[in-house]
Motif scaffolding. Structure first.
Motif, PDB file in Angstrom:
ATOM      1  N   PHE A  86       0.812  -1.155   0.169  1.00  0.00           N
ATOM      2  CA  PHE A  86      -0.044   0.032   0.170  1.00  0.00           C
ATOM      3  C   PHE A  86       1.038   1.265   0.107  1.00  0.00           C
ATOM      4  O   PHE A  86       0.484   2.390  -0.801  1.00  0.00           O
ATOM      5  CB  PHE A  86      -0.949  -0.062   1.320  1.00  0.00           C
ATOM      6  N   ILE A  87       2.029   1.242   0.839  1.00  0.00           N
ATOM      7  CA  ILE A  87       3.007   2.319   0.839  1.00  0.00           C
ATOM      8  C   ILE A  87       3.703   2.685  -0.517  1.00  0.00           C
ATOM      9  O   ILE A  87       3.611   3.691  -0.984  1.00  0.00           O
ATOM     10  CB  ILE A  87       3.961   2.352   1.900  1.00  0.00           C
ATOM     11  N   ASP A  88       3.938   1.369  -1.149  1.00  0.00           N
ATOM     12  CA  ASP A  88       4.635   1.500  -2.555  1.00  0.00           C
ATOM     13  C   ASP A  88       3.496   2.284  -3.233  1.00  0.00           C
ATOM     14  O   ASP A  88       4.067   3.167  -4.377  1.00  0.00           O
ATOM     15  CB  ASP A  88       5.076   0.202  -2.826  1.00  0.00           C
ATOM     16  N   VAL A 122      14.016   0.110  -7.036  1.00  0.00           N
ATOM     17  CA  VAL A 122      14.153  -0.994  -7.964  1.00  0.00           C
ATOM     18  C   VAL A 122      15.046  -1.932  -7.062  1.00  0.00           C
ATOM     19  O   VAL A 122      15.057  -3.290  -7.424  1.00  0.00           O
ATOM     20  CB  VAL A 122      15.072  -0.481  -8.978  1.00  0.00           C
ATOM     21  N   ALA A 123      15.596  -1.901  -5.784  1.00  0.00           N
ATOM     22  CA  ALA A 123      16.321  -2.395  -4.839  1.00  0.00           C
ATOM     23  C   ALA A 123      15.708  -2.671  -3.612  1.00  0.00           C
ATOM     24  O   ALA A 123      15.189  -3.559  -3.015  1.00  0.00           O
ATOM     25  CB  ALA A 123      17.826  -2.314  -5.176  1.00  0.00           C
ATOM     26  N   ALA A 124      16.136  -1.824  -2.855  1.00  0.00           N
ATOM     27  CA  ALA A 124      15.881  -1.688  -1.307  1.00  0.00           C
ATOM     28  C   ALA A 124      14.318  -1.984  -1.090  1.00  0.00           C
ATOM     29  O   ALA A 124      14.246  -2.882  -0.148  1.00  0.00           O
ATOM     30  CB  ALA A 124      16.500  -0.594  -0.609  1.00  0.00           C
ATOM     31  N   TYR A 125      13.373  -1.373  -1.610  1.00  0.00           N
ATOM     32  CA  TYR A 125      11.971  -1.460  -1.213  1.00  0.00           C
ATOM     33  C   TYR A 125      11.415  -2.700  -1.862  1.00  0.00           C
ATOM     34  O   TYR A 125      10.302  -2.810  -1.502  1.00  0.00           O
ATOM     35  CB  TYR A 125      11.318  -0.242  -1.495  1.00  0.00           C
ATOM     36  N   ARG A 126      12.155  -3.496  -2.600  1.00  0.00           N
ATOM     37  CA  ARG A 126      11.563  -4.721  -3.094  1.00  0.00           C
ATOM     38  C   ARG A 126      11.718  -5.909  -2.018  1.00  0.00           C
ATOM     39  O   ARG A 126      11.822  -6.906  -2.408  1.00  0.00           O
ATOM     40  CB  ARG A 126      12.127  -5.077  -4.229  1.00  0.00           C
ATOM     41  N   LEU A 127      12.075  -5.472  -0.811  1.00  0.00           N
ATOM     42  CA  LEU A 127      12.161  -6.664   0.465  1.00  0.00           C
ATOM     43  C   LEU A 127      10.865  -7.272   0.598  1.00  0.00           C
ATOM     44  O   LEU A 127      10.936  -8.200   0.899  1.00  0.00           O
ATOM     45  CB  LEU A 127      12.645  -5.832   1.544  1.00  0.00           C
ATOM     46  N   GLY A 128       9.828  -6.582   0.164  1.00  0.00           N
ATOM     47  CA  GLY A 128       8.585  -7.163   0.580  1.00  0.00           C
ATOM     48  C   GLY A 128       8.221  -8.580  -0.441  1.00  0.00           C
ATOM     49  O   GLY A 128       7.496  -9.430   0.168  1.00  0.00           O
ATOM     50  N   HIS A 129       8.902  -8.717  -1.500  1.00  0.00           N
ATOM     51  CA  HIS A 129       8.635  -9.773  -2.446  1.00  0.00           C
ATOM     52  C   HIS A 129       9.300 -11.113  -1.583  1.00  0.00           C
ATOM     53  O   HIS A 129       8.616 -12.057  -1.634  1.00  0.00           O
ATOM     54  CB  HIS A 129       9.308  -9.463  -3.625  1.00  0.00           C
ATOM     55  N   GLY A 163      18.563  -0.915   4.949  1.00  0.00           N
ATOM     56  CA  GLY A 163      17.761  -0.147   5.906  1.00  0.00           C
ATOM     57  C   GLY A 163      17.951   1.176   5.808  1.00  0.00           C
ATOM     58  O   GLY A 163      17.002   2.148   5.982  1.00  0.00           O
ATOM     59  N   ARG A 164      19.401   1.454   5.667  1.00  0.00           N
ATOM     60  CA  ARG A 164      19.645   3.033   5.554  1.00  0.00           C
ATOM     61  C   ARG A 164      18.951   3.711   4.322  1.00  0.00           C
ATOM     62  O   ARG A 164      18.406   4.705   4.421  1.00  0.00           O
ATOM     63  CB  ARG A 164      21.222   2.995   5.600  1.00  0.00           C
TER      64      ARG A 164
END
Length: 512
Positions: free
Chosen positions: A82-84, A254-261, A462-463
């Motif tokens: 939802f945030i994404d 494209v990288a860090a916030y794709r943790l959710g996958h 995380g940073r």
């Protein structure tokens, strides 16, 4: 006068949404793109080999505890989605050619303004509203669940601020919860204007993002470095800077916030009904079987019991691999661990979702390469960190006791060593999380006394995530951090996602 003055700057000739303020860009502009082969074909082949190792074997949805579970309730996976959808949307970049991030437009405002809920507002999109409230859709029932509402629809299409929030049954029903959250805020504050109610809703949402969601996914040691006297400090942002408006960094999107996958389970139980343990995608061998795919009216019996997704109440933890245990069917489901392993249904996405390639892992890896992302090791060095060694970058499930079905492959062992010292940023960030685990207490009776080992984003991933979140909030003059950084909900500083859900369901005290 140079003829270059007649050339349109990159990105300005792209179709722009009226919601858009920002563009994509880079946090680490001086770093060279990482490559993984001598030519395009070799790059894709090597990334394909890595992607194949990053997807686990088939594991059907099941009730009960699971060794891959983290200590994070599963709703946080979809709150992250939802945030994404609130802060980023790139419908134009391609997986078939190299891309320049400076030429990409973010078709979402890069801020936590909930434009995925409010759209362009009641004056411009009146069909979404009924006075100061949102219109709701048809009633949806579910076994053991109070009736709820679907999203408002026209010929099956959801009439909402961002159609992506109808792409699966979980995010769709969460979107409906946010409509109900706003509507109850109107009822509890009937003297306020629409704009004032909207600001209060946004403040509560942003408060949850900062004080609940972020600490769930980012290790405390990383967040502490961004604070002064216990409060987030804009001067501590070392890597995310902008001139006029915050932009959307590709290292984040494209990288860090794709943790959710990596947090997605193979399926979820929605309620008590026997047929409501659903796969995330239809079984290609049984395409008529129910699944969680969306973009359609909510089917009968699909109302979610939110206590299965967030700790609204205290339930039994259950017993692993015991099909006869009744507690397993009603338990709180937890997100899978942040690691370098995706569940099997993400190996081959349905053609209506994505194709060429159909593997989500390969899509992520290839997009990062096409957009010229640096390696994880290069980003770590740019952040004055000691990079992970190749032996620390393990591809596979971060379970406590790996078994025969949980292969663990060091990154340097894949594709003839092409990734040695040169790990794609997305894979690096997921592998880094294994090195930053926290034992999380489980809000369930009979849960392990010592908690569940839960990987969290470390000093690189995380940073990046934390700085972008904070930067967008500091860069938005209407955000809670800009307007009133010491603001807390009237119910107290512990207000969390579970309280947001409870309020939308009509539970708890009024909010103002």
């Amino acid at each position: 006068m140079s003829s270059r003055h007649a050339i349109v700057p990159r990105g300005l000739n792209a179709t722009r949404s009226p919601l858009s303020q920002g563009r994509f860009g880079r946090m680490f502009r001086k770093l060279s793109p990482a490559t993984f082969g001598a030519n395009d074909a070799a790059n894709v082949a090597n990334l394909s080999a890595l992607a194949d190792k990053m997807v686990g074997k088939f594991d059907a949805p099941k009730d009960g505890p699971d060794a891959e579970e983290s200590g994070i309730p599963s709703l946080y996976t979809y709150f992250g989605q939802f945030i994404d959808h609130d802060i980023t949307f790139d419908p134009v970049s391609s997986l078939t050619r190299q891309q320049d991030p400076d030429g990409l437009v973010d078709f979402r405002t890069p801020s936590f303004d909930m434009d995925n809920v409010y759209g362009r507002g009641p004056n411009d999109q009146p069909y979404m509203y009924d006075g100061n409230k949102f219109r709701l859709g048809e009633k949806v029932s579910g076994t053991g669940v109070a009736d709820t509402s679907d999203l408002p629809r026209f010929k099956g299409r959801a009439l909402i601020g961002d159609p992506r929030n109808d792409e699966n049954s979980i995010v769709s029903q969460f979107q409906a919860l946010m409509l109900r959250f706003h509507n109850r805020m109107v009822d509890d504050n009937d003297s306020l204007s629409f704009e004032d109610v909207q600001q209060r809703v946004r403040f509560h949402y942003q408060y949850v993002v900062l004080n609940d969601f972020l600490p769930r996914i980012v290790h405390a040691s990383v967040l502490d470095e961004l604070k002064t006297a216990g409060r987030y400090d804009r001067s501590k942002l070392a890597h995310y800077h902008w001139k006029t408006y915050p932009f959307m960094p590709v290292e984040f999107s494209v990288a860090a916030y794709r943790l959710g996958h990596s947090m997605i389970r193979p399926g979820y139980r929605l309620n008590d009904a026997d047929n409501m343990l659903l796969q995330i995608f239809p079984d290609p061998n049984n395409p008529d079987k129910n699944a969680l795919t969306g973009f359609r009216a909510m089917g009968p019996g699909r109302a979610i019991d939110w206590g299965r997704f967030i700790d609204l109440d205290t339930r039994a933890y259950g017993v692993e691999d015991d099909d006869t245990n009744p507690d397993n069917k009603r338990r709180l489901q937890f997100a899978y661990r942040i690691d370098t392993s995706l569940v099997d249904p993400l190996r081959k996405l349905p053609p209506e979702v994505a194709s060429n390639p159909a593997s989500l892992a390969l899509r992520n890896l290839e997009r990062g390469w096409r957009l010229g992302l640096p390696s994880g090791q290069a980003v770590a060095r740019a952040m004055n960190l000691t990079p992970l060694t190749d032996d620390q970058i393990i591809i596979g499930k971060a379970v406590d006791e790996p078994g025969p079905d949980d292969p663990q492959a060091p990154i340097a062992s894949i594709a003839n060593g092409v990734f040695a010292g040169n790990c794609p940023l997305w894979a690096y960030i997921l592998a880094e999380a294994r090195q930053f685990q926290t034992a999380v207490a489980i809000p369930a009776t009979g849960a392990p006394a010592g908690g569940i080992n839960t990987p969290q984003l470390g000093p690189v991933g995380g940073r990046i995530v934390a700085e972008v979140f904070l930067g967008m909030l500091f860069g938005d003059n209407s955000s809670v951090l800009s307007q009133d950084p010491q603001w807390t909900p009237v119910t107290g500083p512990g207000f969390a996602l579970k309280d947001l859900v409870a309020y939308a369901l009509g539970q708890g005290d009024p909010l103002h």
